[in-house]
Design a protein around this motif. Structure first.
Motif, PDB file in Angstrom:
ATOM      1  N   GLN A  83       2.489  -1.071  -9.179  1.00 49.99           N
ATOM      2  CA  GLN A  83       2.021  -1.141  -7.794  1.00 49.99           C
ATOM      3  C   GLN A  83       3.165  -0.913  -6.820  1.00 49.99           C
ATOM      4  O   GLN A  83       4.323  -0.906  -7.195  1.00 49.99           O
ATOM      5  CB  GLN A  83       1.362  -2.491  -7.530  1.00 49.99           C
ATOM      6  N   ILE A 107       0.003   0.212   2.046  1.00 50.61           N
ATOM      7  CA  ILE A 107      -0.001   0.592   0.638  1.00 50.61           C
ATOM      8  C   ILE A 107       0.555  -0.508  -0.266  1.00 50.61           C
ATOM      9  O   ILE A 107       0.321  -0.514  -1.471  1.00 50.61           O
ATOM     10  CB  ILE A 107       0.780   1.921   0.441  1.00 50.61           C
ATOM     11  N   LYS A 131      -1.025  -2.149  -3.588  1.00 49.25           N
ATOM     12  CA  LYS A 131      -2.013  -1.244  -4.174  1.00 49.25           C
ATOM     13  C   LYS A 131      -1.424  -0.638  -5.450  1.00 49.25           C
ATOM     14  O   LYS A 131      -0.211  -0.455  -5.552  1.00 49.25           O
ATOM     15  CB  LYS A 131      -2.393  -0.136  -3.196  1.00 49.25           C
ATOM     16  N   ILE A 190      -0.251   2.085  -8.215  1.00 48.90           N
ATOM     17  CA  ILE A 190       0.241   3.460  -8.148  1.00 48.90           C
ATOM     18  C   ILE A 190      -0.777   4.374  -8.808  1.00 48.90           C
ATOM     19  O   ILE A 190      -1.579   3.937  -9.629  1.00 48.90           O
ATOM     20  CB  ILE A 190       1.634   3.613  -8.812  1.00 48.90           C
ATOM     21  N   GLY A 191      -0.735   5.649  -8.456  1.00 54.08           N
ATOM     22  CA  GLY A 191      -1.646   6.620  -9.046  1.00 54.08           C
ATOM     23  C   GLY A 191      -1.199   7.046 -10.436  1.00 54.08           C
ATOM     24  O   GLY A 191      -0.026   6.912 -10.804  1.00 54.08           O
ATOM     25  N   SER A 205      -0.892   7.617  -4.895  1.00 56.69           N
ATOM     26  CA  SER A 205      -1.874   6.553  -5.090  1.00 56.69           C
ATOM     27  C   SER A 205      -3.266   7.149  -5.113  1.00 56.69           C
ATOM     28  O   SER A 205      -3.549   8.105  -4.396  1.00 56.69           O
ATOM     29  CB  SER A 205      -1.772   5.525  -3.960  1.00 56.69           C
ATOM     30  N   GLU A 243      -4.764   5.491  -1.522  1.00 54.84           N
ATOM     31  CA  GLU A 243      -4.168   5.664  -0.192  1.00 54.84           C
ATOM     32  C   GLU A 243      -4.948   6.673   0.625  1.00 54.84           C
ATOM     33  O   GLU A 243      -5.210   7.783   0.172  1.00 54.84           O
ATOM     34  CB  GLU A 243      -2.701   6.102  -0.318  1.00 54.84           C
TER      35      GLU A 243
END
Length: 181
Positions: free
Chosen positions: A81, A92, A95, A97-98, A124, A127
């Motif tokens: 995250q 962000i 949240k 991470i992608g 992300s 986002e």
């Protein structure tokens, strides 16, 4: 706390297997460190351990400084995250991470890209803010990737170049060495 309905027995060495579905959902990989907590009711709580998460206050100050010096938004992530942000991306923080960012970090790739480039990734999956340019460098501590330093820019006219690349590399190197101490 949410019950899963899954029951496991402790083996003769005191081990317990965390089911694959739970590991996948919580993004727990082999060799990931877990913190163990207990409470008064006898519950045992396992929590993913983030070494860089221990430095959240320091990472926030570093992101603020990096944003101020570079003129770009600065974001610092651990392996799961975003832990600190400055320069317009504060929403962000916390949240996840992608998947693309996770893959690039695991491959130890430094990215300097503009939207439309083949190397451009979304950092992300959650986002909403758009950005045009990105600079990403993994943070490495004792040979392991523990996070990433990211610079983002919304302005089409403003480009990222060698200066930004050196900034994120030095920031990632510094944060990695801080974690080794």
């Amino acid at each position: 706390m949410k019950a899963t309905g899954i029951v496991r027995r402790i083996d003769d060495l005191g081990r317990i297997v965390i089911p694959k579905e739970i590991r996948r959902t919580l993004r727990i990989r082999e060799a990931d460190p877990l913190e163990i907590f207990t409470d008064r009711e006898g519950e045992i709580i396992l929590k993913k351990y983030s070494p860089i998460g221990e430095m959240t206050a320091f990472a926030k100050q570093y992101a603020d400084s990096l944003a101020q010096v570079s003129g770009h938004a600065a974001v610092i992530a651990d392996r799961d995250q975003f832990i600190a942000a400055a320069g317009g991306y504060k929403g962000i923080v916390s949240k996840p991470i992608g998947k693309s960012l996770e893959d690039k970090m695991n491959n130890r790739e430094t990215i300097m890209a503009t939207r439309g480039d083949r190397s451009f990734i979304e950092i992300s999956d959650e986002e909403e803010k758009e950005y045009v340019h990105e600079a990403i460098c993994p943070i490495i501590c004792e040979g392991d990737v523990i996070g990433a330093v990211i610079l983002l820019e919304n302005d089409n006219k403003s480009r990222m170049g060698e200066v930004e690349q050196k900034l994120i590399q030095s920031a990632a190197g510094f944060l990695g060495r801080q974690m080794e101490q």
